[in-house]
Design a protein around this motif. Structure first.
Motif, short mmCIF file in Angstrom:
data_model
loop_
_atom_site.label_atom_id
_atom_site.label_comp_id
_atom_site.label_asym_id
_atom_site.label_seq_id
_atom_site.Cartn_x
_atom_site.Cartn_y
_atom_site.Cartn_z
N CYS A 131 75.82 113.23 14.18
CA CYS A 131 76.13 111.80 14.00
C CYS A 131 77.45 111.47 14.69
O CYS A 131 78.46 112.14 14.47
CB CYS A 131 76.22 111.50 12.50
N ASP A 132 77.45 110.44 15.52
CA ASP A 132 78.68 109.96 16.16
C ASP A 132 79.58 109.30 15.14
O ASP A 132 79.12 108.49 14.33
CB ASP A 132 78.32 108.89 17.20
N MET A 133 80.88 109.61 15.20
CA MET A 133 81.83 108.87 14.35
C MET A 133 82.13 107.56 15.07
O MET A 133 82.51 107.56 16.24
CB MET A 133 83.10 109.69 14.14
N ILE A 164 69.58 116.60 18.40
CA ILE A 164 69.29 115.17 18.39
C ILE A 164 70.57 114.45 17.96
O ILE A 164 71.13 114.74 16.89
CB ILE A 164 68.12 114.83 17.44
N LEU A 165 71.04 113.56 18.85
CA LEU A 165 72.30 112.86 18.59
C LEU A 165 72.04 111.42 18.14
O LEU A 165 71.35 110.67 18.84
CB LEU A 165 73.13 112.82 19.88
N VAL A 166 72.56 111.08 16.96
CA VAL A 166 72.54 109.68 16.56
C VAL A 166 73.83 109.10 17.16
O VAL A 166 74.89 109.12 16.55
CB VAL A 166 72.49 109.53 15.03
N GLY A 167 73.70 108.67 18.41
CA GLY A 167 74.87 108.20 19.16
C GLY A 167 75.24 106.78 18.76
O GLY A 167 74.38 106.00 18.36
N ASP A 168 76.53 106.47 18.92
CA ASP A 168 76.91 105.08 18.65
C ASP A 168 76.38 104.16 19.76
O ASP A 168 76.49 102.93 19.67
CB ASP A 168 78.42 104.92 18.43
N SER A 169 75.75 104.74 20.77
CA SER A 169 75.02 103.95 21.78
C SER A 169 73.93 103.11 21.11
O SER A 169 73.43 102.17 21.70
CB SER A 169 74.38 104.88 22.82
N ILE A 188 69.00 114.87 23.04
CA ILE A 188 68.56 113.49 23.30
C ILE A 188 69.01 112.65 22.11
O ILE A 188 69.19 113.18 21.00
CB ILE A 188 67.03 113.42 23.53
N THR A 189 69.19 111.35 22.32
CA THR A 189 69.57 110.51 21.19
C THR A 189 68.30 110.07 20.44
O THR A 189 67.20 110.07 21.00
CB THR A 189 70.33 109.24 21.64
N ALA A 190 68.49 109.72 19.18
CA ALA A 190 67.42 109.06 18.39
C ALA A 190 68.13 108.22 17.34
O ALA A 190 69.26 108.56 16.93
CB ALA A 190 66.50 110.08 17.73
N GLY A 244 76.37 117.87 29.48
CA GLY A 244 76.73 116.82 30.43
C GLY A 244 75.86 115.59 30.34
O GLY A 244 74.68 115.65 29.97
N ILE A 245 76.47 114.46 30.70
CA ILE A 245 75.71 113.22 30.92
C ILE A 245 76.41 112.54 32.09
O ILE A 245 77.60 112.24 32.03
CB ILE A 245 75.59 112.33 29.64
N GLY A 246 75.68 112.36 33.16
CA GLY A 246 76.28 111.81 34.36
C GLY A 246 77.39 112.69 34.91
O GLY A 246 78.36 112.21 35.48
N ILE A 288 81.05 120.66 23.57
CA ILE A 288 81.77 119.49 24.12
C ILE A 288 80.85 118.68 25.04
O ILE A 288 80.27 119.23 25.99
CB ILE A 288 83.02 119.93 24.93
N VAL A 289 80.72 117.39 24.77
CA VAL A 289 80.01 116.50 25.69
C VAL A 289 80.97 116.11 26.81
O VAL A 289 82.13 115.77 26.56
CB VAL A 289 79.50 115.22 24.96
N ILE A 290 80.49 116.22 28.05
CA ILE A 290 81.28 115.80 29.21
C ILE A 290 80.53 114.64 29.84
O ILE A 290 79.45 114.82 30.40
CB ILE A 290 81.44 116.94 30.24
#
Ligand code: KIV
Length: 259
Positions: free
Chosen positions: A78-80, A36-41, A18-20, A197-199, A174-176
Motif C-alpha cells: 500500500c502506498d503511503m 500487487i501495488l495499491v498505488g496512490d496513482s 502491477i497496480t490494482a 523500474g518504471i520508465g 526500491i522502486v526507481i
C-alpha cells in the motif's frame, strides 16, 4: 509470496509488479505477478484527479482492503499518501493504521535520504517498507512537473547515495521511476536489495506498470515507457455500443436471457 523470496530473486529472476485498486482486478492478477501495488496513482486513474496528492489515508486503506480480499498469493503493498509520513511519529501512526486496517504486507513511500529517519522508525517497528526514488509523483507540484532523473553525473551520484541510505534504513526493495536507463543500471548494481523500474529501462531487477495503462483502459495519452498489452478502452466501448444497440432494437433480452 514473501519479502525474503522477493529479495532472493535479485539478479536471478525478474520481479513483476502491477497496480490494482479493487478486488476484481486483484483476483485476476493474484499469483501471476510477485507483487500487487495499491498505488496512490489510483487518485488519477480511478479517481480522475490530476495528480496523486489529494488521496487520503482512509481512501488508500479502503482500496487496499478490497485488493487484500482478492489476493492469496502475491505480496500486497500500500502506498503511503502525500502528507501521511512527515515525521517519525506521524509516519508510524499512519503505517500502523494501514497495517492494522488493510492487511497490507508492506507499505511504499517516496523519498531519498531525507526519508531515512522515518523509514528506520517503520522498519524497527516491524513494518516492511518499499522505497521509491527518481521521479516521485508526490513532488509534482514542488518540482513544477514530472521530470526525468539521472541525466547527469551529479544526479546519478545523488540517486545512488539515496538508494544506499534507503537500503541501510531497512527497505526490502526500491522502486526507481523515470530515471535514465544507464543511471537505473548503476543504482541497481550499487544496492543488494532488488530494484523495480518504471520508465527506467531494462536493467532494474523488476518492472512495474499501472494496470490501467498496461491494459489500455486509460487511453487519453500514453507515456513513452508504457506498453499497452491490451486495448481495454476500445474493447469496452465496442461492447457497450453493442449492448446499447441491442437494448434500443429490443434484441436484448431475448428468451435466452429471460425467466
Ligand atoms: O502509485 C503508483 O502506482 C506507483 C507506481 C507507478 C510505482 O507508485
Amino acid at each position: 509470496m514473501n519479502i525474503s523470496k522477493i529479495q532472493a530473486m535479485k539478479s536471478k529472476e525478474k520481479i513483476v509488479m502491477i497496480t490494482a485498486y479493487d478486488a476484481l482486478m486483484a483476483k485476476l492478477f493474484d499469483g501471476e505477478v510477485e507483487m500487487i501495488l495499491v498505488g496512490d496513482s489510483l487518485n488519477m486513474s480511478f479517481g480522475g484527479e490530476k495528480d496523486t496528492l489529494s488521496v487520503t489515508l482512509d481512501e488508500m486503506i479502503y482500496h487496499t482492503k478490497a485488493v487484500r480480499r482478492g489476493v492469496k498469493n502475491s505480496l500486497v503493498i500500500c502506498d503511503m499518501p502525500f502528507g501521511s509520513y512527515i515525521d517519525e511519529k506521524e509516519t508510524l501512526k499512519s503505517a500502523v493504521k494501514i497495517y492494522k486496517e488493510s492487511g497490507a504486507d508492506a507499505i511504499k513511500l517516496e523519498g531519498g535520504k531525507e526519508k531515512a529517519k522515518v523509514i528506520r522508525e517503520l522498519t524497527k517497528n516491524s513494518i516492511a517498507v518499499m522505497g521509491h526514488i527518481g521521479l516521485m509523483p508526490q513532488f509534482v507540484r514542488a518540482e513544477g512537473g514530472y521530470k526525468i532523473k539521472g541525466k547527469d553525473k551529479e544526479d546519478i551520484k545523488r540517486l545512488i547515495e539515496d538508494a544506499k541510505v534507503l537500503e541501510d534504513a531497512g527497505v526490502f526493495c526500491i522502486v526507481i521511476e523515470g530515471v535514465k536507463s544507464e543511471a537505473a543500471k548503476e543504482i541497481t548494481k550499487s544496492v543488494k536489495v532488488p530494484t523495480i523500474g518504471i520508465g527506467s529501462g531494462k536493467d532494474t531487477d523488476g518492472q512495474v506498470l499501472v494496470w490501467s495503462d498496461a491494459f489500455g483502459f486509460f487511453d487519453e495519452f500514453k507515456p513513452k515507457f508504457v506498453k499497452r498489452y491490451l486495448e481495454g478502452a476500445k474493447l469496452i466501448r465496442g461492447a457497450l455500443k453493442e449492448f446499447r444497440n441491442e437494448v434500443k432494437s429490443e434484441a436484448f433480452p431475448s428468451e435466452e436471457y429471460s425467466y
